[in-house]
Design a protein around this motif. Structure first.
Motif, mmCIF file in Angstrom:
data_model
loop_
_atom_site.group_PDB
_atom_site.id
_atom_site.type_symbol
_atom_site.label_atom_id
_atom_site.label_comp_id
_atom_site.label_asym_id
_atom_site.label_seq_id
_atom_site.Cartn_x
_atom_site.Cartn_y
_atom_site.Cartn_z
ATOM 1 N N VAL A 12 15.150 -35.165 -40.538
ATOM 2 C CA VAL A 12 14.206 -34.187 -39.993
ATOM 3 C C VAL A 12 14.846 -32.797 -39.968
ATOM 4 O O VAL A 12 14.224 -31.790 -40.330
ATOM 5 N N LEU A 13 16.108 -32.768 -39.550
ATOM 6 C CA LEU A 13 16.834 -31.483 -39.473
ATOM 7 C C LEU A 13 16.882 -30.803 -40.837
ATOM 8 O O LEU A 13 16.630 -29.601 -40.970
ATOM 9 N N TYR A 52 14.911 -31.341 -43.266
ATOM 10 C CA TYR A 52 13.534 -30.984 -43.610
ATOM 11 C C TYR A 52 13.189 -29.573 -43.099
ATOM 12 O O TYR A 52 12.494 -28.790 -43.726
ATOM 13 N N MET A 53 13.722 -29.257 -41.913
ATOM 14 C CA MET A 53 13.377 -27.984 -41.254
ATOM 15 C C MET A 53 14.164 -26.788 -41.766
ATOM 16 O O MET A 53 13.775 -25.652 -41.502
ATOM 17 N N PRO A 60 15.635 -23.574 -43.075
ATOM 18 C CA PRO A 60 14.935 -22.457 -43.746
ATOM 19 C C PRO A 60 15.667 -21.985 -44.986
ATOM 20 O O PRO A 60 16.076 -20.828 -45.085
ATOM 21 N N LYS A 78 17.093 -30.283 -49.906
ATOM 22 C CA LYS A 78 15.924 -30.673 -49.118
ATOM 23 C C LYS A 78 15.331 -32.017 -49.541
ATOM 24 O O LYS A 78 14.675 -32.676 -48.733
ATOM 25 N N VAL A 88 19.468 -29.011 -32.089
ATOM 26 C CA VAL A 88 19.636 -28.084 -33.220
ATOM 27 C C VAL A 88 18.358 -28.056 -34.045
ATOM 28 O O VAL A 88 17.913 -26.996 -34.505
ATOM 29 N N ALA A 89 17.756 -29.250 -34.240
ATOM 30 C CA ALA A 89 16.540 -29.329 -35.051
ATOM 31 C C ALA A 89 15.424 -28.482 -34.441
ATOM 32 O O ALA A 89 14.740 -27.740 -35.152
ATOM 33 N N ILE A 128 16.209 -24.888 -34.975
ATOM 34 C CA ILE A 128 15.994 -24.519 -36.381
ATOM 35 C C ILE A 128 14.484 -24.467 -36.686
ATOM 36 O O ILE A 128 14.042 -23.650 -37.496
ATOM 37 N N PHE A 129 13.726 -25.333 -35.966
ATOM 38 C CA PHE A 129 12.268 -25.288 -36.182
ATOM 39 C C PHE A 129 11.722 -23.895 -35.861
ATOM 40 O O PHE A 129 11.001 -23.292 -36.652
ATOM 41 N N LEU A 188 13.403 -21.142 -35.650
ATOM 42 C CA LEU A 188 14.007 -20.182 -36.585
ATOM 43 C C LEU A 188 13.228 -20.191 -37.899
ATOM 44 O O LEU A 188 12.839 -19.136 -38.425
ATOM 45 N N THR A 189 12.983 -21.389 -38.412
ATOM 46 C CA THR A 189 12.291 -21.517 -39.682
ATOM 47 C C THR A 189 10.870 -20.981 -39.580
ATOM 48 O O THR A 189 10.360 -20.318 -40.480
ATOM 49 N N PHE A 198 8.167 -22.794 -46.065
ATOM 50 C CA PHE A 198 9.038 -22.945 -44.885
ATOM 51 C C PHE A 198 8.217 -23.349 -43.673
ATOM 52 O O PHE A 198 8.561 -24.277 -42.938
ATOM 53 N N ASP A 252 6.893 -26.973 -44.074
ATOM 54 C CA ASP A 252 7.962 -27.971 -43.864
ATOM 55 C C ASP A 252 8.326 -28.067 -42.388
ATOM 56 O O ASP A 252 8.496 -29.157 -41.844
ATOM 57 N N ALA A 253 8.418 -26.887 -41.752
ATOM 58 C CA ALA A 253 8.849 -26.864 -40.349
ATOM 59 C C ALA A 253 7.824 -27.580 -39.474
ATOM 60 O O ALA A 253 8.185 -28.332 -38.561
ATOM 61 N N ALA A 288 8.129 -31.303 -40.177
ATOM 62 C CA ALA A 288 9.377 -31.814 -39.605
ATOM 63 C C ALA A 288 9.274 -31.884 -38.086
ATOM 64 O O ALA A 288 9.727 -32.854 -37.466
ATOM 65 N N ALA A 289 8.619 -30.875 -37.484
ATOM 66 C CA ALA A 289 8.454 -30.874 -36.018
ATOM 67 C C ALA A 289 7.605 -32.088 -35.610
ATOM 68 O O ALA A 289 7.871 -32.729 -34.586
#
Lengths: 461, 88
Positions: A22-23, A25-26, A28, A35, B18-19, B22-23, B25-26, B50, B53-54, B57-58
């Motif tokens: 998942v990480l 995936y996110m 940027p 990816k 972190v995920a 980053i979510f 951030l992305t 982006f 995907d974010a 992923a979330a």
């Protein structure tokens, strides 16, 4: 307890793999090479988690399928014990033949044929025992190994996924199918290998030779013949009338003629298994009673008439009185070595018919033939006793006879070994190769075994 | 053993935090690229991807515990003792 911990670690590793997916995936970043790991990691983790939660089910499936196809580890152990016993027995027989060859001054044959055969059997035995131990270890540690396989399977980024899948599949396949190896080998083996021991038909034995009243017959010679009149073995009794035939000499098992020779005296009896007293499968004792001989002392004896009745009173070890009741017109003999002075007193109804001399090996005998009417009483005592020693008979062990036959056809020696190689090396190797390829196929199903790993396991290159 | 387990659990918690970071951030970078006053559609599409995907992923991040709970539930539900083999 360790299994439980390993399973828990495996579970958390798969969860970690999922979140790492998942990480990624996110992230940027526009690098799709990185990816593309994301969905891969997530799917792998979910599959690992499914396998981890199916741990009990996997063990149950192993037991269930084993039950259905009739897997029996006890039968497998019995089979392997039988094979190990057969190989060990053959090795013992070969050693026996080797020592017999050495005693026949044919040591070069022993070192050129027998020794390589024994060493190949040794390697075979090592291989077979190792294989059995390995399969036993797989069986005993199956739950632990599957747990370790799951752990390796769930490490993120497919670092050891192939190895884990291979371990799991190998344990599953071998636990189910390995005990069926005897059935597989039986199917592909043309005939079951026989021990050489059986074809040798060899017994070790203690033989006792006694006279009519149970006194030992010293230094008698036993010659063993088969039904065709061929000499199989020749042994010399000791001063106590006993012969110890060890396994490296042997007597034949089966129906044979035993010819007991004592100077001019000769007695033949048909011997078979029912006349021996069996101590175990290859060791027996045999008692031979000479029905018409009275031993006075060493080499001095009376040969009685057939169907006569006797009563004996011993005065000392070299003097006795015998009452003989025979039929009308029967004869008896008194035999003694010429080197010994013998005092013979015979009663009425008896006349000396003739005196002969007879040479038996290194001993000269004097034979006195007497005529008997009804019954008589005779006394014999020996004096001027000179030690004669045993007759210089060359023993001919039964093993030597067999070895002569075997050496004339070396294929008879080699064939059982090749059958062993077939049954406990090639057969198991083929079966293990079949199981390994099945394991490889199952490993691919469980998450992909690298062909390289499988090739490494199967071929070693 | 429990040390290793708590170590991995710690990593999982850190990765999750972190995920989420980053979510966001992305999400921000994605919108920023998408909203750039430039006529290069390729760059703008990257920003769009982006964001996409974010969001996905979330979603999977939020569904993580649910996914594993579901696996456990299904594995336990479907693991029923098989019938005994037929005997002759």
């Amino acid at each position: 307890m360790i299994i439980n911990d390993v399973i828990v670690i495996a579970y958390y590793l798969s969860v970690l793999g999922y979140y790492l997916g998942v990480l990624i995936y996110m992230l940027p970043i526009p690098f799709y090479g990185l990816k593309k790991w994301a969905p891969q990691l997530m799917i792998d983790s979910i599959f690992s988690a499914i396998l981890i939660f199916s741990y009990t089910a996997i063990l149950y499936i192993i037991r269930y399928i084993s039950r259905i196809i009739g897997t029996d580890w006890n039968a497998f152990y019995l089979w392997s014990a039988k094979e190990i016993g057969a190989i060990a027995g053959t090795m013992a027989s070969l050693r026996l033949i080797g020592s017999a060859l050495a005693s026949m001054n044919l040591k070069f044959i022993s070192s050129s044929i027998i020794s390589p055969l024994i060493s190949s059997l040794t390697y075979l035995l090592i291989f077979f025992i190792t294989l059995t131990t390995l399969l036993t270890a797989l069986r005993i540690y199956a739950p632990t190994l599957i747990a370790i396989g799951l752990l390796l399977h769930s490490i993120p980024f497919r670092l050891s996924r192939s190895a884990g899948a291979m371990i799991i599949s190998t344990v599953i396949i071998f636990s189910i199918a390995a005990p069926l190896m005897p059935a597989f080998i039986e199917t592909i083996t043309p005939s079951i290998p026989q021990q050489i021991q059986y074809s040798l038909n060899l017994l070790s034995s203690k033989i006792t030779i006694k006279d009519i009243v149970g006194r030992p017959v010293p230094y008698a010679v036993i010659k063993i013949y088969n039904k065709g009149g061929e000499l199989l073995a020749r042994y010399l009794a000791g001063p106590n009338g006993e012969i110890y035939v060890s396994a490296d000499k042997g007597i034949p098992n089966g129906t044979v003629y035993w010819n007991i020779v004592y100077g001019p005296y000769n007695y033949t009896v048909l011997m078979n298994a029912s006349q021996y007293t069996w101590i175990n499968r290859t060791y027996c004792s045999a008692h031979i009673s000479l029905p018409d001989v009275v031993i006075v002392s060493e080499y001095v004896f009376i040969k009685l008439p057939t169907n006569s009745r006797v009563s004996i009173s011993y005065h000392n070890s070299s003097s006795l009185t015998v009452n003989i009741t025979g039929y009308e017109k029967s004869t008896f003999y008194i035999v003694y070595p010429s080197s010994i002075a013998v005092n013979i007193t015979v009663g009425s109804n008896t006349t000396l018919l003739a005196t002969y001399s007879y040479r038996w090996y290194n001993i000269s005998f004097i034979i006195r033939k007497y005529d008997l009417h009804g019954n008589t009483c005779l006394s014999i005592s020996t004096s001027k006793w000179i030690y004669t020693g045993p007759p210089n008979v060359a023993e001919y062990p039964f093993v030597n006879h067999i070895v002569k036959e075997k050496i004339s056809s070396p294929s008879m020696l080699i064939t059982p070994i090749t059958q062993f190689i077939y049954a406990v090396f090639i057969g198991p190797m083929v079966y293990v190769a079949v199981l390994l390829s099945s394991s490889y196929a199952l490993a691919r199903l469980l998450g992909g075994a690298e062909p390289r790993i499988a090739r490494l396991i199967v071929t070693g290159v | 053993m429990s040390n290793i387990i708590s170590f991995i659990q710690g990593i999982i918690v850190n990765v999750t935090i972190v995920a989420w970071v980053i979510f966001f951030l992305t999400w921000v970078i994605g919108w920023a690229i998408r909203g750039l006053p430039i006529p290069f559609m390729r760059i703008k599409r990257t920003g769009e991807r982006f964001i996409e995907d974010a969001v996905w992923a979330a979603f999977w991040l939020a569904m993580g515990t649910t996914v594993f709970a579901l696996i456990a539930y299904i594995a336990n539900t479907f693991y029923q003792p098989l019938p005994a083999p037929p005997t002759i």
